[in-house]
Design an enzyme around this catalytic site. Sequence first.
Site, PDB file in Angstrom:
ATOM      1  N   ASN A  11     -13.497   7.108 -74.177  1.00 32.31           N
ATOM      2  CA  ASN A  11     -12.489   6.929 -75.372  1.00 32.31           C
ATOM      3  C   ASN A  11     -13.390   6.592 -76.609  1.00 32.31           C
ATOM      4  OD1 ASN A  11     -10.538   5.682 -76.789  1.00 32.31           O
ATOM      5  ND2 ASN A  11     -10.214   4.004 -75.522  1.00 32.31           N
ATOM      6  N   TRP A  12     -13.358   7.435 -77.567  1.00 32.09           N
ATOM      7  CA  TRP A  12     -14.008   7.094 -78.713  1.00 32.09           C
ATOM      8  C   TRP A  12     -13.424   6.205 -79.899  1.00 32.09           C
ATOM      9  CZ3 TRP A  12     -17.061  11.928 -80.959  1.00 32.09           C
ATOM     10  CH2 TRP A  12     -18.069  12.259 -79.957  1.00 32.09           C
ATOM     11  N   LYS A  13     -12.177   5.827 -79.556  1.00 30.12           N
ATOM     12  CA  LYS A  13     -11.397   4.828 -80.377  1.00 30.12           C
ATOM     13  C   LYS A  13     -11.698   5.385 -81.705  1.00 30.12           C
ATOM     14  CE  LYS A  13     -12.158   1.280 -76.907  1.00 30.12           C
ATOM     15  NZ  LYS A  13     -12.316   0.261 -76.385  1.00 30.12           N
ATOM     16  N   HIS A  97      -3.117   1.933 -74.008  1.00 31.59           N
ATOM     17  CA  HIS A  97      -4.428   1.424 -74.240  1.00 31.59           C
ATOM     18  C   HIS A  97      -4.297  -0.054 -74.844  1.00 31.59           C
ATOM     19  CE1 HIS A  97      -8.325  -0.018 -75.380  1.00 31.59           C
ATOM     20  NE2 HIS A  97      -8.884   0.876 -74.471  1.00 31.59           N
ATOM     21  N   GLU A  99      -5.587  -2.052 -76.675  1.00 29.90           N
ATOM     22  CA  GLU A  99      -5.693  -2.222 -78.209  1.00 29.90           C
ATOM     23  C   GLU A  99      -4.427  -1.768 -78.878  1.00 29.90           C
ATOM     24  OE1 GLU A  99      -9.381  -0.110 -78.679  1.00 29.90           O
ATOM     25  OE2 GLU A  99     -10.387  -1.803 -77.401  1.00 29.90           O
ATOM     26  N   GLU A 167      -8.152  -1.318 -66.905  1.00 35.23           N
ATOM     27  CA  GLU A 167      -9.053  -1.951 -68.068  1.00 35.23           C
ATOM     28  C   GLU A 167      -8.604  -3.626 -68.086  1.00 35.23           C
ATOM     29  OE1 GLU A 167     -10.752   1.204 -70.526  1.00 35.23           O
ATOM     30  OE2 GLU A 167      -8.586   0.549 -71.344  1.00 35.23           O
ATOM     31  N   GLY A 173     -15.449  -4.155 -74.233  1.00 30.76           N
ATOM     32  CA  GLY A 173     -16.510  -4.198 -75.430  1.00 30.76           C
ATOM     33  C   GLY A 173     -16.989  -5.486 -75.155  1.00 30.76           C
ATOM     34  N   SER A 212     -16.261  -2.199 -70.281  1.00 31.92           N
ATOM     35  CA  SER A 212     -17.923  -2.357 -70.346  1.00 31.92           C
ATOM     36  C   SER A 212     -18.637  -1.589 -69.170  1.00 31.92           C
ATOM     37  CB  SER A 212     -18.221  -4.007 -70.176  1.00 31.92           C
ATOM     38  OG  SER A 212     -17.809  -4.504 -71.366  1.00 31.92           O
ATOM     39  N   GLY A 233     -15.360   3.323 -73.209  1.00 31.86           N
ATOM     40  CA  GLY A 233     -15.399   3.034 -74.683  1.00 31.86           C
ATOM     41  C   GLY A 233     -16.957   3.417 -75.280  1.00 31.86           C
ATOM     42  N   GLY A 234     -17.672   2.119 -75.736  1.00 35.64           N
ATOM     43  CA  GLY A 234     -18.892   2.340 -76.503  1.00 35.64           C
ATOM     44  C   GLY A 234     -19.884   3.232 -75.928  1.00 35.64           C
TER      45      GLY A 234
HETATM   46  P1  PGA Z   1     -15.613  -0.382 -73.642  1.00 38.97           P
HETATM   47  O1  PGA Z   1     -13.978   0.006 -73.761  1.00 38.97           O
HETATM   48  O2  PGA Z   1     -16.186   0.706 -72.578  1.00 38.97           O
HETATM   49  O3  PGA Z   1     -16.443  -0.490 -75.007  1.00 38.97           O
HETATM   50  O4  PGA Z   1     -15.632  -1.636 -73.062  1.00 38.97           O
HETATM   51  C1  PGA Z   1     -13.386   0.731 -72.740  1.00 38.97           C
HETATM   52  C2  PGA Z   1     -11.917   0.901 -73.430  1.00 38.97           C
HETATM   53  O5  PGA Z   1     -11.523   0.152 -74.143  1.00 38.97           O
HETATM   54  O6  PGA Z   1     -11.617   2.055 -72.875  1.00 38.97           O
END
Ligand code: PGA
Length: 251
Positions: A11-13, A97, A99, A167, A173, A212, A233-234
């Site tokens: 997930n590149w956000k 998600h 967010e 999640e 993150g 993470s 994500g990251g």
């Molecule tokens: P993260 O994000 O791997 O940077 O913790 C995961 C996500 O929000 O899908």
Amino acid sequence: MTHPKSIVAGNWKMNGLSDSIAQLDALAGMLDKGVKADCDVLICPPFTLLSAFAMQTPTSVAIGAQDCHMNSSGAHTGDISAEMIKDTGASYVIIGHSERRADHGETNEIVSAKAKAAIHIGLKAIICVGETESQRDAGQTLSVVLSQVIDSIPSDASADDFIIAYEPVWAIGTGRTPTVQDVADVHAAIRKQLVDRFTEAGKGIAILYGGSVKPSNADELMSVENVNGALVGGASLKAEDFNGIIDAYRK
Ligand code: PGA
């Protein structure tokens, strides 16, 4: 026995510009090393890159979006419909998600309506659930997560229409992850809920862990029972790191 296909999803956000296609190409090259046949690799770039990625994507990488609108078309400035996503050649969409739930006030009801729109058009919905840190501290993890699962899956969905991503909000993150036992407990509870609702087919629905995930903890997290892949994500932004997570699913 029905067994879910695993998925490692990036997930590149809100990250990535036109030159980021190089990361997709690099990833494809690394996947030539071989991934288990029962594992899919997915990248979800921002909308601005979706079309380019879906057009150029090698067959080893599926492409998905990070959100869609619940309506099929109309006066919704700035929004993107499921049909538009499908039209790019993408095959997945992340829905709900944390967010989006936090930044855009997406309730379970909205998440369910969006998932319904996605499924209706033939996209696979990745429905996200997860507790906040204060909910965990209050001992509400299972009740929060299970009510999100129950209320976010559209009433007319079939088992092969969607997957779940668990999640924990506090793990996203932050570099922090739940214990293996905590992950096992939540995934087992989600599995039970899915089997209660979809009977045998519920055993075939993938449940991803996210929060993470990185190359150094992927093996441990991915070997937990009922963990059928990762939402990353990251660590999905750089092909090398993402590939290090995919290593958990190498032949
Ligand atoms: P993260 O994000 O791997 O940077 O913790 C995961 C996500 O929000 O899908």
